[in-house]
Motif scaffolding. Structure first.
Motif, mmCIF file in Angstrom:
data_model
loop_
_atom_site.group_PDB
_atom_site.id
_atom_site.type_symbol
_atom_site.label_atom_id
_atom_site.label_comp_id
_atom_site.label_asym_id
_atom_site.label_seq_id
_atom_site.Cartn_x
_atom_site.Cartn_y
_atom_site.Cartn_z
ATOM 1 N N LEU A 27 0.848 -1.192 0.000
ATOM 2 C CA LEU A 27 0.000 0.000 0.000
ATOM 3 C C LEU A 27 0.884 1.243 0.000
ATOM 4 C CD1 LEU A 27 -2.728 -1.056 2.606
ATOM 5 C CD2 LEU A 27 -2.676 -1.433 0.111
ATOM 6 N N ASP A 28 0.707 2.038 -1.052
ATOM 7 C CA ASP A 28 1.473 3.266 -1.250
ATOM 8 C C ASP A 28 0.568 4.423 -0.818
ATOM 9 O OD1 ASP A 28 3.000 5.355 -2.360
ATOM 10 O OD2 ASP A 28 2.129 5.046 -4.356
ATOM 11 N N VAL A 29 0.869 4.977 0.353
ATOM 12 C CA VAL A 29 -0.031 5.960 0.960
ATOM 13 C C VAL A 29 0.531 7.370 0.759
ATOM 14 C CG1 VAL A 29 -1.047 6.707 3.146
ATOM 15 C CG2 VAL A 29 -0.935 4.271 2.592
ATOM 16 N N HIS A 30 -0.219 8.158 0.008
ATOM 17 C CA HIS A 30 0.188 9.503 -0.394
ATOM 18 C C HIS A 30 -0.471 10.507 0.548
ATOM 19 C CE1 HIS A 30 -0.137 12.700 -3.882
ATOM 20 N NE2 HIS A 30 0.642 13.103 -2.899
ATOM 21 N N LEU A 31 0.332 11.077 1.449
ATOM 22 C CA LEU A 31 -0.209 11.978 2.471
ATOM 23 C C LEU A 31 -0.239 13.414 1.955
ATOM 24 C CD1 LEU A 31 1.485 10.667 5.763
ATOM 25 C CD2 LEU A 31 -0.719 10.008 4.751
ATOM 26 N N MET A 32 -1.401 13.884 1.591
ATOM 27 C CA MET A 32 -1.564 15.292 1.197
ATOM 28 C C MET A 32 -2.054 16.036 2.434
ATOM 29 S SD MET A 32 -3.169 14.562 -2.530
ATOM 30 C CE MET A 32 -3.465 12.852 -2.195
ATOM 31 N N ILE A 51 5.138 5.423 2.553
ATOM 32 C CA ILE A 51 4.474 6.637 3.047
ATOM 33 C C ILE A 51 5.156 7.814 2.365
ATOM 34 C CG2 ILE A 51 3.942 8.070 5.052
ATOM 35 C CD1 ILE A 51 3.890 5.536 6.757
ATOM 36 N N THR A 52 4.350 8.570 1.616
ATOM 37 C CA THR A 52 4.883 9.702 0.848
ATOM 38 C C THR A 52 4.403 11.007 1.463
ATOM 39 O OG1 THR A 52 5.045 8.415 -1.181
ATOM 40 C CG2 THR A 52 4.876 10.795 -1.435
ATOM 41 N N VAL A 53 5.360 11.908 1.685
ATOM 42 C CA VAL A 53 5.051 13.211 2.272
ATOM 43 C C VAL A 53 5.471 14.307 1.291
ATOM 44 C CG1 VAL A 53 5.250 12.378 4.639
ATOM 45 C CG2 VAL A 53 7.295 13.236 3.490
ATOM 46 N N GLY A 76 9.792 1.015 9.345
ATOM 47 C CA GLY A 76 9.761 -0.184 8.501
ATOM 48 C C GLY A 76 9.072 0.011 7.169
ATOM 49 N N ALA A 77 8.712 1.257 6.845
ATOM 50 C CA ALA A 77 8.081 1.530 5.547
ATOM 51 C C ALA A 77 9.112 2.157 4.608
ATOM 52 C CB ALA A 77 6.894 2.469 5.730
ATOM 53 N N ALA A 78 8.775 2.214 3.346
ATOM 54 C CA ALA A 78 9.589 2.948 2.388
ATOM 55 C C ALA A 78 9.140 4.412 2.428
ATOM 56 C CB ALA A 78 9.410 2.374 0.997
ATOM 57 N N ALA A 79 10.109 5.304 2.189
ATOM 58 C CA ALA A 79 9.840 6.730 2.344
ATOM 59 C C ALA A 79 9.738 7.410 0.986
ATOM 60 C CB ALA A 79 10.955 7.371 3.169
ATOM 61 N N GLY A 80 8.637 8.130 0.787
ATOM 62 C CA GLY A 80 8.435 8.839 -0.471
ATOM 63 C C GLY A 80 8.429 10.344 -0.254
ATOM 64 N N LEU A 81 8.923 11.048 -1.257
ATOM 65 C CA LEU A 81 8.932 12.514 -1.207
ATOM 66 C C LEU A 81 8.216 13.029 -2.453
ATOM 67 C CD1 LEU A 81 9.977 15.007 0.342
ATOM 68 C CD2 LEU A 81 12.042 14.918 -1.074
ATOM 69 N N ARG A 121 18.214 11.483 -2.785
ATOM 70 C CA ARG A 121 18.836 10.219 -2.350
ATOM 71 C C ARG A 121 18.430 9.821 -0.933
ATOM 72 N NH1 ARG A 121 23.072 7.918 -5.607
ATOM 73 N NH2 ARG A 121 22.862 8.905 -7.649
ATOM 74 N N ASP A 122 17.579 10.635 -0.329
ATOM 75 C CA ASP A 122 17.050 10.288 1.005
ATOM 76 C C ASP A 122 15.692 9.605 0.906
ATOM 77 O OD1 ASP A 122 19.144 11.560 2.602
ATOM 78 O OD2 ASP A 122 18.399 13.399 1.668
ATOM 79 N N ALA A 123 15.184 9.462 -0.308
ATOM 80 C CA ALA A 123 13.839 8.900 -0.491
ATOM 81 C C ALA A 123 13.927 7.600 -1.288
ATOM 82 C CB ALA A 123 12.960 9.902 -1.229
ATOM 83 N N ASP A 124 13.024 6.667 -0.982
ATOM 84 C CA ASP A 124 12.922 5.428 -1.774
ATOM 85 C C ASP A 124 12.051 5.654 -2.992
ATOM 86 O OD1 ASP A 124 14.246 3.659 0.236
ATOM 87 O OD2 ASP A 124 12.562 4.359 1.449
ATOM 88 N N LEU A 125 11.171 6.646 -2.887
ATOM 89 C CA LEU A 125 10.242 6.955 -3.983
ATOM 90 C C LEU A 125 10.172 8.476 -4.102
ATOM 91 C CD1 LEU A 125 6.676 5.424 -4.432
ATOM 92 C CD2 LEU A 125 6.968 7.893 -4.342
ATOM 93 N N VAL A 126 10.240 8.972 -5.302
ATOM 94 C CA VAL A 126 10.059 10.413 -5.523
ATOM 95 C C VAL A 126 8.831 10.573 -6.412
ATOM 96 C CG1 VAL A 126 11.073 12.554 -6.380
ATOM 97 C CG2 VAL A 126 12.544 10.821 -5.333
ATOM 98 N N LEU A 127 7.870 11.334 -5.899
ATOM 99 C CA LEU A 127 6.576 11.460 -6.583
ATOM 100 C C LEU A 127 6.442 12.855 -7.180
ATOM 101 C CD1 LEU A 127 3.732 10.339 -7.182
ATOM 102 C CD2 LEU A 127 3.007 11.285 -5.018
ATOM 103 N N THR A 128 6.364 12.914 -8.486
ATOM 104 C CA THR A 128 6.136 14.190 -9.156
ATOM 105 C C THR A 128 4.649 14.319 -9.460
ATOM 106 O OG1 THR A 128 8.352 14.188 -10.105
ATOM 107 C CG2 THR A 128 6.711 15.556 -11.215
#
Ligand code: DX5
Ligand code: ZN
Length: 230
Positions: free
Chosen positions: A75-80, A99-101, A120-125, A141-148
């Protein structure tokens, strides 16, 4: 990092479509999830909105918990959210795997990205269309996922802004090899190939998947369209 080694296996399967449940039928969520699993989804995107960072509300912790109970997909949770630091722990507890912030509400996202990983989650920016690349560039390079974001967040079904392709290309060039390079908003049969060519490998798609009758056919079609070399 070992707990998020699965990110590398997900990257290996890319390009991947990341169906956004925002466009699913919430009256039949379990059925929608079964249909999208059968259509080959490898991950699910959940949009969390606070009516403050974005001018809309969506779902919260209980819905993530409910989805967690009915699927094993990541589950890829996009926190707006304006104050994501208050909520990463409960969303992780609810079952979020990514978890993407948003960079717009964080001067230095590193402590929060670290906390997400420690949980324990992957970190998204994530970053919005008007946010200059310079804001996120130091932290790629501090994020596992970068969301544009390719639309202003808050609503599904908006029109893709091609100006974001340049950002995706920058991220591709400057992020670590196992980074998920994600794009969100207006991704469909007309826009996905350009995103892939720019370097995206994970494509959030709401309307263009759940708005069709045959999810499997649509997932195949979009995945094929994304199979172009960056
Ligand atoms: C928008 C959300 C998106 C949304 C995308 O604020 O972050 O994930 O579901 O919807 P489509 O694919 O319909 O543009
Ligand atoms: Zn989203």
């Amino acid at each position: 990092m070992s707990e998020i080694r699965w990110i590398a296996s997900l990257v290996a399967k890319c390009p991947l479509i990341n169906p956004s449940l925002l466009a699913a039928d919430f009256g039949n969520l379990e059925r929608e999830i079964r249909r999208i699993e059968q259509a080959g989804a490898q991950i699910l995107h959940l949009d969390i909105m606070d009516g403050h960072f974005v001018p809309n509300l969506s779902v919260g912790i209980p819905v993530v918990e409910a989805v967690r109970r009915i699927t094993e997909l990541p589950l890829d949770v996009h926190l707006m959210l304006s104050e994501p630091q208050k909520y990463v722990k409960p969303f992780r507890k609810a079952g979020a795997d990514v978890i993407t912030v948003h960079i717009e509400v964080l001067d230095d996202p590193r402590p929060l990205l670290d906390e997400i990983r420690q949980l324990g989650a992957a970190a998204g920016l994530a970053h919005n269309p008007p946010t200059p690349m310079e804001k996120s560039a130091p932290f790629l390079r501090d994020a596992d996922l970068v969301l544009t974001m390719s639309v202003m967040p808050g609503f599904g079904g908006q029109v893709f802004d091609p100006a974001v392709l340049e950002k995706i290309a920058y991220i591709r060039e400057h992020s670590a090899p196992n980074t998920l390079i994600s794009v969100d908003g207006g991704v469909n049969e007309n826009t996905i190939a350009d995103c892939a060519r720019a370097g995206a490998n994970l494509f959030v798609a709401g309307t263009s998947v759940f708005g069709t009758a045959d999810y499997a056919e649509r997932m195949r079609f979009l995945t094929n369209a994304a199979m172009v070399a960056p």
